[in-house]
Design a protein around this motif. Structure first.
Motif, mmCIF file in Angstrom:
data_model
loop_
_atom_site.group_PDB
_atom_site.id
_atom_site.type_symbol
_atom_site.label_atom_id
_atom_site.label_comp_id
_atom_site.label_asym_id
_atom_site.label_seq_id
_atom_site.Cartn_x
_atom_site.Cartn_y
_atom_site.Cartn_z
ATOM 1 N N ARG A 24 1.663 9.119 -6.350
ATOM 2 C CA ARG A 24 2.121 10.515 -6.188
ATOM 3 C C ARG A 24 3.196 10.852 -7.216
ATOM 4 O O ARG A 24 3.181 11.925 -7.811
ATOM 5 C CB ARG A 24 2.671 10.730 -4.780
ATOM 6 C CG ARG A 24 1.616 10.870 -3.741
ATOM 7 C CD ARG A 24 2.233 11.297 -2.420
ATOM 8 N NE ARG A 24 1.272 11.137 -1.364
ATOM 9 C CZ ARG A 24 1.522 10.586 -0.195
ATOM 10 N NH1 ARG A 24 2.728 10.127 0.076
ATOM 11 N NH2 ARG A 24 0.577 10.470 0.713
ATOM 12 N N ILE A 25 4.136 9.936 -7.400
ATOM 13 C CA ILE A 25 5.222 10.166 -8.363
ATOM 14 C C ILE A 25 4.646 10.307 -9.769
ATOM 15 O O ILE A 25 5.059 11.176 -10.537
ATOM 16 C CB ILE A 25 6.254 9.019 -8.286
ATOM 17 C CG1 ILE A 25 6.998 9.090 -6.954
ATOM 18 C CG2 ILE A 25 7.228 9.084 -9.456
ATOM 19 C CD1 ILE A 25 7.817 7.860 -6.631
ATOM 20 N N GLY A 55 10.638 13.069 -1.509
ATOM 21 C CA GLY A 55 9.928 12.431 -0.404
ATOM 22 C C GLY A 55 9.119 11.237 -0.865
ATOM 23 O O GLY A 55 9.081 10.196 -0.192
ATOM 24 N N SER A 56 8.493 11.356 -2.003
ATOM 25 C CA SER A 56 7.731 10.241 -2.549
ATOM 26 C C SER A 56 8.644 9.096 -2.974
ATOM 27 O O SER A 56 8.294 7.921 -2.828
ATOM 28 C CB SER A 56 6.888 10.708 -3.739
ATOM 29 O OG SER A 56 5.891 11.587 -3.300
ATOM 30 N N ASN A 99 0.830 -1.212 0.000
ATOM 31 C CA ASN A 99 0.000 0.000 0.000
ATOM 32 C C ASN A 99 0.859 1.255 0.000
ATOM 33 O O ASN A 99 0.577 2.215 -0.714
ATOM 34 C CB ASN A 99 -0.940 0.009 1.204
ATOM 35 C CG ASN A 99 -2.081 -0.962 1.060
ATOM 36 O OD1 ASN A 99 -2.383 -1.429 -0.029
ATOM 37 N ND2 ASN A 99 -2.706 -1.292 2.188
ATOM 38 N N ARG A 100 1.922 1.250 0.823
ATOM 39 C CA ARG A 100 2.827 2.400 0.879
ATOM 40 C C ARG A 100 3.449 2.650 -0.490
ATOM 41 O O ARG A 100 3.522 3.786 -0.957
ATOM 42 C CB ARG A 100 3.922 2.164 1.912
ATOM 43 C CG ARG A 100 4.887 3.334 2.064
ATOM 44 C CD ARG A 100 6.064 2.992 2.964
ATOM 45 N NE ARG A 100 5.655 2.550 4.270
ATOM 46 C CZ ARG A 100 5.647 3.334 5.354
ATOM 47 N NH1 ARG A 100 6.023 4.578 5.260
ATOM 48 N NH2 ARG A 100 5.276 2.854 6.513
ATOM 49 N N SER A 101 3.870 1.578 -1.145
ATOM 50 C CA SER A 101 4.475 1.713 -2.470
ATOM 51 C C SER A 101 3.468 2.203 -3.502
ATOM 52 O O SER A 101 3.797 3.039 -4.355
ATOM 53 C CB SER A 101 5.051 0.374 -2.927
ATOM 54 O OG SER A 101 6.126 0.000 -2.102
ATOM 55 N N PHE A 139 3.250 13.822 -10.513
ATOM 56 C CA PHE A 139 4.109 15.004 -10.576
ATOM 57 C C PHE A 139 4.325 15.423 -12.020
ATOM 58 O O PHE A 139 4.586 14.609 -12.887
ATOM 59 C CB PHE A 139 5.475 14.738 -9.928
ATOM 60 C CG PHE A 139 5.433 14.691 -8.426
ATOM 61 C CD1 PHE A 139 4.898 15.738 -7.697
ATOM 62 C CD2 PHE A 139 5.920 13.598 -7.747
ATOM 63 C CE1 PHE A 139 4.859 15.693 -6.318
ATOM 64 C CE2 PHE A 139 5.887 13.543 -6.366
ATOM 65 C CZ PHE A 139 5.351 14.595 -5.657
ATOM 66 N N GLY A 140 4.252 16.705 -12.256
ATOM 67 C CA GLY A 140 4.527 17.240 -13.580
ATOM 68 C C GLY A 140 5.971 17.699 -13.686
ATOM 69 O O GLY A 140 6.761 17.569 -12.757
ATOM 70 N N ALA A 141 6.317 18.262 -14.819
ATOM 71 C CA ALA A 141 7.696 18.719 -15.052
ATOM 72 C C ALA A 141 8.080 19.864 -14.126
ATOM 73 O O ALA A 141 9.237 20.017 -13.776
ATOM 74 C CB ALA A 141 7.863 19.151 -16.506
ATOM 75 N N SER A 142 7.127 20.677 -13.711
ATOM 76 C CA SER A 142 7.444 21.827 -12.865
ATOM 77 C C SER A 142 7.136 21.561 -11.395
ATOM 78 O O SER A 142 6.968 22.481 -10.620
ATOM 79 C CB SER A 142 6.638 23.042 -13.342
ATOM 80 O OG SER A 142 5.252 22.768 -13.215
ATOM 81 N N SER A 143 7.085 20.305 -11.002
ATOM 82 C CA SER A 143 6.755 19.946 -9.622
ATOM 83 C C SER A 143 7.900 20.249 -8.680
ATOM 84 O O SER A 143 9.061 20.375 -9.080
ATOM 85 C CB SER A 143 6.403 18.467 -9.528
ATOM 86 O OG SER A 143 5.224 18.212 -10.230
#
Length: 76
Positions: free
Chosen positions: A27-28, A42-43, A19-21, A31-35
Motif C-alpha cells: 500500500r505504501i 495508517g499504512s 503478511n501484514r507487513s 501511494f503517489g505524491a498527492s495521496s
C-alpha cells in the motif's frame, strides 16, 4: 500445551506478521505524491504492527526452542 503446538503457533503468528507487513508495504509503495496523508499514516502503523507481531512471534519460537532443548536435556 505441547512444545510442538507452541512452535506451530509461533510460526503461524510469524506468517501473519509478515503478511501484514507485506500488505502495508505494498500500500505504501502504491501511494503517489498527492495521496491522502491519513491513509499513508495508517499504512505506516500497519507496517509497524506487522514488525511487532513478527518480533513477538520470534520470541515465542525462541522460547519454544529453549523449552524443547531443556526437555531433551532432561531425558538424556
Amino acid at each position: 500445551m505441547s512444545v510442538s503446538s507452541i512452535l506451530s503457533y509461533g510460526m503461524q503468528s510469524m506468517q501473519a506478521g509478515m503478511n501484514r507487513s507485506a500488505i502495508a508495504g505494498a500500500r505504501i509503495a502504491g501511494f503517489g505524491a498527492s495521496s491522502d496523508n491519513s491513509a499513508m499514516a495508517g499504512s505506516m502503523v500497519e507496517l509497524s504492527r506487522g514488525a511487532i507481531d513478527a518480533k513477538a512471534a520470534a520470541n515465542v519460537i525462541k522460547t519454544g526452542d529453549a523449552m524443547l532443548g531443556t526437555l531433551v536435556n532432561l531425558r538424556a
